[in-house]
Design a protein around this motif. Structure first.
Motif, PDB file in Angstrom:
ATOM      1  N   LEU A  85       0.828  -1.213   0.000  1.00 56.17           N
ATOM      2  CA  LEU A  85       0.000   0.000   0.000  1.00 56.17           C
ATOM      3  C   LEU A  85       0.857   1.256   0.000  1.00 56.17           C
ATOM      4  N   ALA A  86       2.183   1.065  -0.039  1.00 56.17           N
ATOM      5  CA  ALA A  86       3.092   2.204   0.108  1.00 56.17           C
ATOM      6  C   ALA A  86       3.986   2.355  -1.107  1.00 56.17           C
ATOM      7  N   ARG A  87       4.637   3.486  -1.182  1.00 55.95           N
ATOM      8  CA  ARG A  87       5.635   3.756  -2.217  1.00 55.95           C
ATOM      9  C   ARG A  87       6.771   4.549  -1.584  1.00 55.95           C
ATOM     10  N   ALA A  88       7.899   4.611  -2.289  1.00 58.70           N
ATOM     11  CA  ALA A  88       9.032   5.375  -1.771  1.00 58.70           C
ATOM     12  C   ALA A  88       8.684   6.858  -1.731  1.00 58.70           C
ATOM     13  N   ASP A  89       9.124   7.528  -0.685  1.00 55.89           N
ATOM     14  CA  ASP A  89       8.919   8.966  -0.543  1.00 55.89           C
ATOM     15  C   ASP A  89       9.876   9.692  -1.491  1.00 55.89           C
ATOM     16  N   ALA A  90       9.337  10.515  -2.375  1.00 55.63           N
ATOM     17  CA  ALA A  90      10.166  11.224  -3.352  1.00 55.63           C
ATOM     18  C   ALA A  90      11.183  12.138  -2.666  1.00 55.63           C
ATOM     19  N   ARG A  91      10.873  12.594  -1.451  1.00 54.62           N
ATOM     20  CA  ARG A  91      11.790  13.491  -0.737  1.00 54.62           C
ATOM     21  C   ARG A  91      12.861  12.738   0.028  1.00 54.62           C
ATOM     22  N   ASP A  92      12.584  11.478   0.338  1.00 54.11           N
ATOM     23  CA  ASP A  92      13.537  10.649   1.089  1.00 54.11           C
ATOM     24  C   ASP A  92      13.339   9.198   0.681  1.00 54.11           C
ATOM     25  N   PRO A  93      14.153   8.688  -0.265  1.00 54.44           N
ATOM     26  CA  PRO A  93      13.974   7.315  -0.778  1.00 54.44           C
ATOM     27  C   PRO A  93      14.060   6.234   0.284  1.00 54.44           C
ATOM     28  N   LEU A  94      14.609   6.548   1.468  1.00 56.79           N
ATOM     29  CA  LEU A  94      14.718   5.553   2.528  1.00 56.79           C
ATOM     30  C   LEU A  94      13.412   5.422   3.307  1.00 56.79           C
ATOM     31  N   ARG A  95      12.454   6.317   3.062  1.00 57.89           N
ATOM     32  CA  ARG A  95      11.165   6.271   3.736  1.00 57.89           C
ATOM     33  C   ARG A  95      10.084   5.875   2.745  1.00 57.89           C
ATOM     34  N   THR A  96       8.974   5.376   3.281  1.00 59.42           N
ATOM     35  CA  THR A  96       7.822   5.077   2.445  1.00 59.42           C
ATOM     36  C   THR A  96       6.627   5.883   2.929  1.00 59.42           C
ATOM     37  N   VAL A  97       5.730   6.138   1.990  1.00 61.12           N
ATOM     38  CA  VAL A  97       4.498   6.860   2.302  1.00 61.12           C
ATOM     39  C   VAL A  97       3.339   6.120   1.651  1.00 61.12           C
ATOM     40  N   ALA A  98       2.135   6.387   2.132  1.00 60.63           N
ATOM     41  CA  ALA A  98       0.956   5.764   1.542  1.00 60.63           C
ATOM     42  C   ALA A  98       0.854   6.163   0.074  1.00 60.63           C
ATOM     43  N   ASP A  99       0.591   5.183  -0.778  1.00 61.53           N
ATOM     44  CA  ASP A  99       0.475   5.444  -2.211  1.00 61.53           C
ATOM     45  C   ASP A  99      -0.958   5.856  -2.528  1.00 61.53           C
ATOM     46  N   PRO A 100      -1.166   7.079  -2.984  1.00 57.23           N
ATOM     47  CA  PRO A 100      -2.532   7.533  -3.260  1.00 57.23           C
ATOM     48  C   PRO A 100      -3.201   6.772  -4.399  1.00 57.23           C
ATOM     49  N   ARG A 101      -2.393   6.069  -5.201  1.00 58.78           N
ATOM     50  CA  ARG A 101      -2.978   5.301  -6.319  1.00 58.78           C
ATOM     51  C   ARG A 101      -3.529   3.959  -5.862  1.00 58.78           C
ATOM     52  N   GLY A 102      -3.254   3.591  -4.610  1.00 55.76           N
ATOM     53  CA  GLY A 102      -3.804   2.356  -4.081  1.00 55.76           C
ATOM     54  C   GLY A 102      -2.824   1.206  -4.124  1.00 55.76           C
ATOM     55  N   PRO A 103      -3.274  -0.011  -3.735  1.00 48.36           N
ATOM     56  CA  PRO A 103      -2.403  -1.188  -3.663  1.00 48.36           C
ATOM     57  C   PRO A 103      -1.790  -1.541  -5.021  1.00 48.36           C
ATOM     58  N   VAL A 104      -0.579  -2.114  -4.969  1.00 47.33           N
ATOM     59  CA  VAL A 104       0.099  -2.537  -6.194  1.00 47.33           C
ATOM     60  C   VAL A 104       0.832  -3.835  -5.921  1.00 47.33           C
ATOM     61  N   LEU A 105       0.845  -4.742  -6.899  1.00 43.96           N
ATOM     62  CA  LEU A 105       1.601  -5.979  -6.759  1.00 43.96           C
ATOM     63  C   LEU A 105       3.081  -5.667  -6.579  1.00 43.96           C
ATOM     64  N   LEU A 106       3.731  -6.376  -5.668  1.00 46.43           N
ATOM     65  CA  LEU A 106       5.154  -6.182  -5.438  1.00 46.43           C
ATOM     66  C   LEU A 106       5.960  -6.608  -6.660  1.00 46.43           C
ATOM     67  N   THR A 107       6.992  -5.858  -6.956  1.00 48.13           N
ATOM     68  CA  THR A 107       7.892  -6.191  -8.057  1.00 48.13           C
ATOM     69  C   THR A 107       9.328  -5.988  -7.588  1.00 48.13           C
ATOM     70  N   SER A 108      10.149  -7.005  -7.759  1.00 52.38           N
ATOM     71  CA  SER A 108      11.556  -6.913  -7.386  1.00 52.38           C
ATOM     72  C   SER A 108      12.273  -8.089  -8.035  1.00 52.38           C
ATOM     73  N   ILE A 109      13.552  -8.270  -7.710  1.00 54.77           N
ATOM     74  CA  ILE A 109      14.277  -9.434  -8.199  1.00 54.77           C
ATOM     75  C   ILE A 109      13.630 -10.680  -7.621  1.00 54.77           C
ATOM     76  N   GLY A 110      13.243 -11.595  -8.490  1.00 50.75           N
ATOM     77  CA  GLY A 110      12.563 -12.806  -8.058  1.00 50.75           C
ATOM     78  C   GLY A 110      11.059 -12.668  -8.001  1.00 50.75           C
ATOM     79  N   LEU A 111      10.570 -11.441  -8.135  1.00 51.22           N
ATOM     80  CA  LEU A 111       9.128 -11.164  -8.109  1.00 51.22           C
ATOM     81  C   LEU A 111       8.818 -10.213  -9.242  1.00 51.22           C
TER      82      LEU A 111
END
Length: 338
Positions: A93-119
């Motif tokens: 339900l979160a995304r990286a904070d544009a002001r601080d990539p080490l933090r996350t904030v609620a994503d206003p666009r809603g839930p998203v499937l996780l994507t990463s290496i192996g996913l």
């Protein structure tokens, strides 16, 4: 190129943590705080909006999940699922904070499937093997167990592309697995899967990258495997619309170049014709190291072909003009020196 870029960062992490940050192994990421892991049935596929709606069956991780989960998904994920099909999926339900990539904030666009290496993304058929792997890897202790490793090897050897990529991601990012790969049979399996032309290209690329970075763990087969990719795959042999296939070819060229492994100019000249401009560019750069004239000859031969892909033709014409400008500047400097 997202998967290859993330993989490069993951391999670099132990050397430069401040620059690259840590990319979590896929199973660890599925259970990470703030992420949700759910089994459910597809009740709606909205291709236009790029969304999937699942009816919740089981919550496999932590957190409260509504009866219906509406998640954003890639076109590839939308194409994979079937109405009424049962899947296991991980989302955030979160995304990286544009002001601080080490933090996350609620994503206003809603839930998203996780994507990463192996996913890519975190979407699996709801099968006993998938459930067994996820159950065994729920805790750190479980992910370090022999059972988890053996289940991963079963996933890697399966015909399930998502499970194969999950296993490849664990091999790439979980250093503890290196100790398990001391087993000759496990190493042989990894090599077999990596060198099999029928293995999904993203799985092959991930395993090849891991082997080139850690031959002590995976075995010293990466060079022969990379050379096979470069010398036995026709330039258009993989689908012209598959970015994953282009990533595999590009990765093979890059690891050979980085380790100064000679590649026959005739093989590189074939890739100058690649439907993928990044692959064509890498081939050009590698040809230039042997001979600037060889690079120009390969470009001109490619441009003479009437069926050369349009995007490759545009790139090569632009590249040739850049070479002309570079040569002109070099001659001017030499003339001034005289």
């Amino acid at each position: 190129m997202r998967a290859i870029l993330l993989l490069a960062l993951a391999v670099a992490w132990p050397i430069a943590p401040a620059l690259a940050g840590r990319v979590e192994p896929p199973v660890e990421l599925l259970y990470a705080p703030g992420n949700l892991l759910v089994a459910g049935k597809v009740v709606e596929i909205d291709e236009r909006a790029g969304r999937l709606v699942f009816e919740r069956k089981d919550v496999l991780g932590k957190g409260r999940v509504p009866d219906q989960v509406d998640v954003r998904a890639s076109a590839a994920a939308l194409a994979r699922v079937k109405p009424g099909g049962r899947y296991i999926f991980g989302y955030s339900l979160a995304r990286a904070d544009a002001r601080d990539p080490l933090r996350t904030v609620a994503d206003p666009r809603g839930p998203v499937l996780l994507t990463s290496i192996g996913l890519d993304p975190a979407l699996f058929d709801d099968t006993p093997l998938v459930r067994s792997i996820l159950k065994a890897g729920r805790s750190e202790h479980g992910r370090e167990s022999r059972r988890f490793f053996d289940l991963l090897m079963r996933g890697l050897a399966s015909n399930d592309a998502s499970l194969q990529y999950l296993a490849a991601g664990e091999i790439a990012l979980e250093r503890e697995i290196g100790e398990r790969l001391a087993d000759a049979r496990a190493r042989a399996l990894v090599e077999k899967v990596a060198r099999d032309a029928h293995t999904p290209a993203n799985v092959r690329a991930s395993l090849l990258q891991s082997a080139a970075a850690r031959p002590g763990d995976l075995g010293d087969w990466w060079q022969a495997a990379a050379m096979d990719v470069v010398t036995t795959t026709p330039p258009g042999g993989y689908s012209r619309v598959s970015s994953e296939s282009a990533e595999l070819i590009l990765l093979a060229l890059e690891v050979l170049d980085q380790h100064a492994v000679p590649v026959a100019p005739v093989a590189l000249a074939h890739w100058v014709r690649s439907p993928s401009p990044p692959v064509a560019e890498r081939a050009c750069l590698m040809l230039r190291k042997s001979s600037g004239q060889a690079e120009r000859d390969a470009i001109r031969d490619a441009l003479a072909e009437p069926d050369l892909p349009a995007q490759t033709r545009k790139f090569l014409n632009d590249h040739l003009r850049r070479l002309d400008v570079m040569d002109a500047k070099l001659k001017a400097r030499k003339g001034g020196a005289d």
